[in-house]
Design an enzyme around this catalytic site. Structure first.
Site, PDB file in Angstrom:
ATOM      1  N   ARG A  94      -9.744  63.661 -46.371  1.00 41.11           N
ATOM      2  CA  ARG A  94      -9.787  65.089 -46.689  1.00 41.11           C
ATOM      3  C   ARG A  94      -9.421  65.313 -48.154  1.00 41.11           C
ATOM      4  O   ARG A  94     -10.024  66.145 -48.840  1.00 41.11           O
ATOM      5  CB  ARG A  94      -8.827  65.872 -45.783  1.00 41.11           C
ATOM      6  CG  ARG A  94      -8.745  67.349 -46.162  1.00 41.11           C
ATOM      7  CD  ARG A  94      -7.823  68.143 -45.257  1.00 41.11           C
ATOM      8  NE  ARG A  94      -7.776  69.530 -45.676  1.00 41.11           N
ATOM      9  CZ  ARG A  94      -7.170  70.499 -44.998  1.00 41.11           C
ATOM     10  NH1 ARG A  94      -6.549  70.230 -43.865  1.00 41.11           N
ATOM     11  NH2 ARG A  94      -7.168  71.736 -45.447  1.00 41.11           N
ATOM     12  N   ASN A 148     -13.576  69.995 -37.003  1.00 45.21           N
ATOM     13  CA  ASN A 148     -14.278  70.546 -38.158  1.00 45.21           C
ATOM     14  C   ASN A 148     -15.211  69.516 -38.792  1.00 45.21           C
ATOM     15  O   ASN A 148     -15.062  68.319 -38.546  1.00 45.21           O
ATOM     16  CB  ASN A 148     -13.252  71.012 -39.205  1.00 45.21           C
ATOM     17  CG  ASN A 148     -12.771  72.420 -38.923  1.00 45.21           C
ATOM     18  OD1 ASN A 148     -13.538  73.268 -38.485  1.00 45.21           O
ATOM     19  ND2 ASN A 148     -11.503  72.668 -39.172  1.00 45.21           N
ATOM     20  N   CYS A 170     -13.680  77.856 -32.849  1.00 41.61           N
ATOM     21  CA  CYS A 170     -12.811  77.873 -34.027  1.00 41.61           C
ATOM     22  C   CYS A 170     -11.767  78.958 -33.826  1.00 41.61           C
ATOM     23  O   CYS A 170     -12.066  80.028 -33.303  1.00 41.61           O
ATOM     24  CB  CYS A 170     -13.626  78.159 -35.286  1.00 41.61           C
ATOM     25  SG  CYS A 170     -12.625  78.280 -36.793  1.00 41.61           S
ATOM     26  N   ASP A 171     -10.545  78.693 -34.261  1.00 36.80           N
ATOM     27  CA  ASP A 171      -9.471  79.658 -34.082  1.00 36.80           C
ATOM     28  C   ASP A 171      -9.249  80.544 -35.303  1.00 36.80           C
ATOM     29  O   ASP A 171      -8.379  81.403 -35.292  1.00 36.80           O
ATOM     30  CB  ASP A 171      -8.169  78.936 -33.742  1.00 36.80           C
ATOM     31  CG  ASP A 171      -7.641  78.127 -34.914  1.00 36.80           C
ATOM     32  OD1 ASP A 171      -8.459  77.597 -35.683  1.00 36.80           O
ATOM     33  OD2 ASP A 171      -6.414  78.010 -35.063  1.00 36.80           O
ATOM     34  N   HIS A 201     -16.766  80.104 -39.984  1.00 36.28           N
ATOM     35  CA  HIS A 201     -16.171  80.289 -41.313  1.00 36.28           C
ATOM     36  C   HIS A 201     -17.107  81.082 -42.230  1.00 36.28           C
ATOM     37  O   HIS A 201     -17.060  80.934 -43.455  1.00 36.28           O
ATOM     38  CB  HIS A 201     -15.828  78.942 -41.964  1.00 36.28           C
ATOM     39  CG  HIS A 201     -14.658  78.272 -41.331  1.00 36.28           C
ATOM     40  ND1 HIS A 201     -14.187  77.037 -41.746  1.00 36.28           N
ATOM     41  CD2 HIS A 201     -13.847  78.635 -40.307  1.00 36.28           C
ATOM     42  CE1 HIS A 201     -13.152  76.682 -41.006  1.00 36.28           C
ATOM     43  NE2 HIS A 201     -12.925  77.640 -40.115  1.00 36.28           N
ATOM     44  N   TYR A 268     -12.962  83.006 -45.101  1.00 40.33           N
ATOM     45  CA  TYR A 268     -13.602  81.848 -45.721  1.00 40.33           C
ATOM     46  C   TYR A 268     -14.773  82.231 -46.620  1.00 40.33           C
ATOM     47  O   TYR A 268     -15.259  81.405 -47.403  1.00 40.33           O
ATOM     48  CB  TYR A 268     -14.082  80.861 -44.656  1.00 40.33           C
ATOM     49  CG  TYR A 268     -13.016  79.905 -44.197  1.00 40.33           C
ATOM     50  CD1 TYR A 268     -12.986  78.589 -44.633  1.00 40.33           C
ATOM     51  CD2 TYR A 268     -12.016  80.325 -43.328  1.00 40.33           C
ATOM     52  CE1 TYR A 268     -12.009  77.708 -44.209  1.00 40.33           C
ATOM     53  CE2 TYR A 268     -11.026  79.453 -42.902  1.00 40.33           C
ATOM     54  CZ  TYR A 268     -11.023  78.152 -43.343  1.00 40.33           C
ATOM     55  OH  TYR A 268     -10.046  77.286 -42.926  1.00 40.33           O
ATOM     56  N   ARG A 288      -5.133  71.340 -50.841  1.00 37.34           N
ATOM     57  CA  ARG A 288      -4.643  71.700 -49.510  1.00 37.34           C
ATOM     58  C   ARG A 288      -4.250  70.455 -48.697  1.00 37.34           C
ATOM     59  O   ARG A 288      -3.269  70.478 -47.956  1.00 37.34           O
ATOM     60  CB  ARG A 288      -5.731  72.493 -48.793  1.00 37.34           C
ATOM     61  CG  ARG A 288      -5.442  72.818 -47.337  1.00 37.34           C
ATOM     62  CD  ARG A 288      -4.308  73.795 -47.167  1.00 37.34           C
ATOM     63  NE  ARG A 288      -4.045  74.016 -45.746  1.00 37.34           N
ATOM     64  CZ  ARG A 288      -2.882  74.405 -45.251  1.00 37.34           C
ATOM     65  NH1 ARG A 288      -1.860  74.634 -46.049  1.00 37.34           N
ATOM     66  NH2 ARG A 288      -2.738  74.592 -43.952  1.00 37.34           N
TER      67      ARG A 288
END
Length: 445
Positions: A94, A148, A170-171, A201, A268, A288
């Site tokens: 990531r 994701n 997705c939350d 998103h 997003y 992040r």
């Protein structure tokens, strides 16, 4: 008396897994369990979380049979639900997804732009593998996938496993609605009834009422125009907002809203509408991923180790969050025919009338034992239609590139992304991403 369910959590070593377990335990009256299994291919990481969760289950719900394994046959046999939240490549990959684009002045984010494309190329085979395990060992089970980047993964499952019993979710809309509920003085986000359309998103609310039918939008729009989804001068009671990057994201909603004040936006959208702002406010050396590694991961793992060492979770700080609550609500609707209204990522098939019927869209659905039934959102405005069609093309090209092992199509996907300024920049980013993903991506030709 509700029938008890057997659940496997795929991604047992995730920092979110313990919170899911807490939510499952807290909801035994709505979604009772007979068996709970963790599955992960990273045994060492999973053991940290599993050792703590074994204590939690023993203390709070000893009637549940608990185990953790790296053996897919053991994990997926005798299962009613697979709850999947895997991260292929872990946080170290990531970090590369985020930092490589930033080298070129492009948004570095795990689900949007080049980072999302890179992550998708790793996630697709991982999620497909889980579907195949489920269909081999428990063919009647449902998979609730929140791995994701959900939108591209959903497109891949539509193409590669069209008949699979999988629902992609997705939350993030739930987290936004939690903040909206706080703004509007509601006790819970489930008090909000919505109309929403878009991609994961990448969407907009067009209606919000309370359960009595009172229109929430006039007061909400007035607030969002001034403060976004943050409270007037104070942080909201939302765990996402404890970190500076999330606080900025929720405040930036006021600028996204200004682009189309007829709707209420998903946060997003800032990555697509204000990529220059995002890059200017990003630290290319500390993204992040670094935040998560330095805060959430360290804190959750330290707490898990403390629980395991002490042999008790009576004073734990681990809590069930909206991430887990959404999954429990969905599983309960499928198991017990409760006809919940929920936002899901599903084949369009006319839910949004004037875009590709084969797009994987995020819209309200009614969920019952028969599965999901999307609600019709009708035609959408030209602005949103244009943005959605461009992003749908990006997602479809990524899946085609994966299937065909096509360098050309992946370059086209990056070029078409609204976050990337030119084909030449797209190519430079792609070449860097290929170099660091040799272990995970198919060899592109």
């Amino acid at each position: 008396m509700l029938e008890k369910q057997s659940v496997v959590i795929a991604g047992g070593g995730s920092t979110y897994t313990a919170g899911i377990v807490m939510m499952l335990i807290e909801n035994q009256e709505k979604f009772p369990l007979r068996k709970l299994t963790f599955y992960d291919n990273d045994e060492q990481r999973q053991k940290i979380v599993a050792d703590a969760c074994e204590v939690i289950v023993r203390e709070r719900a000893p009637e549940i049979e608990f185990s953790a394994t790296t053996d897919p046959e053991k994990a997926f046999t005798d299962v009613d639900f697979v709850m999947a939240h895997i991260r292929v490549g872990g946080l170290s990959m990531r970090e590369k997804d985020e930092k490589i684009p930033l080298k070129y002045g492009v948004v570095g984010q795990e689900t949007c732009g080049p980072g999302g494309v890179a992550y998708a190329m790793r996630s697709i085979p991982g999620v497909i593998e889980l579907i195949d395990y489920m269909e081999k060992y428990s063919p009647k089970a449902w998979m609730l996938n929140y791995s994701n980047p959900a939108s591209i993964v959903a497109e891949a499952t539509r193409v590669l496993r069209p008949d699979a019993k999988i629902i992609n979710i997705c939350d993030m809309p739930v987290a936004i609605k939690k903040s909206i509920a706080d703004i509007m003085g509601l006790k819970h986000e489930n008090e909000i009834v919505e109309r929403y359309y878009g991609l994961n998103h990448f969407g907009w609310w067009t209606e919000m009422t309370d359960r009595q039918g009172n229109d929430l939008l006039p007061k909400l729009k007035e607030h969002v125009a001034k403060w976004g989804y943050s409270a007037a001068g104070d942080e909201l009671n939302n765990p996402l907002l404890e970190e500076a990057s999330w606080m900025d994201t929720f405040q930036k909603a006021k600028d996204i809203y200004a682009v189309d004040p007829e709707t209420i936006p998903n946060t997003y959208l800032k990555y697509y509408l204000f990529p220059d702002y995002v890059v200017a406010h990003s630290n290319p050396d500390y993204t992040r991923a670094n935040e998560v590694m330095d805060h959430r991961e360290k804190n959750v793992f330290a707490e898990c180790k403390r629980i395991a060492e002490n042999g008790t979770a009576k004073d734990t700080i681990i809590e069930a969050g909206e991430h887990a609550e959404f999954v429990v609500q969905l599983a309960g609707a499928l198991a017990y025919n409760t006809y919940e209204r929920m936002l899901l990522i599903v084949p369009n098939n006319g839910a949004i009338l004037n875009i590709d019927p084969k797009a994987m869209v995020e819209v309200p659905c009614i969920v019952s034992k028969r599965g999901y039934e999307p609600l019709a959102m009708g035609e959408i405005p030209q602005f949103q239609k244009g943005m959605i069609e461009q992003q749908v093309s990006v997602e479809k090209l990524v899946v085609q590139a994966y299937l065909e092992k096509s360098y050309q199509k992946l370059w086209q996907a990056l070029t078409l992304s609204k976050t990337v300024p030119s084909a030449s920049v797209a190519k430079e980013i792609l070449d860097d991403l290929i170099a660091v993903n040799k272990e995970y991506w198919p060899e592109l030709v």
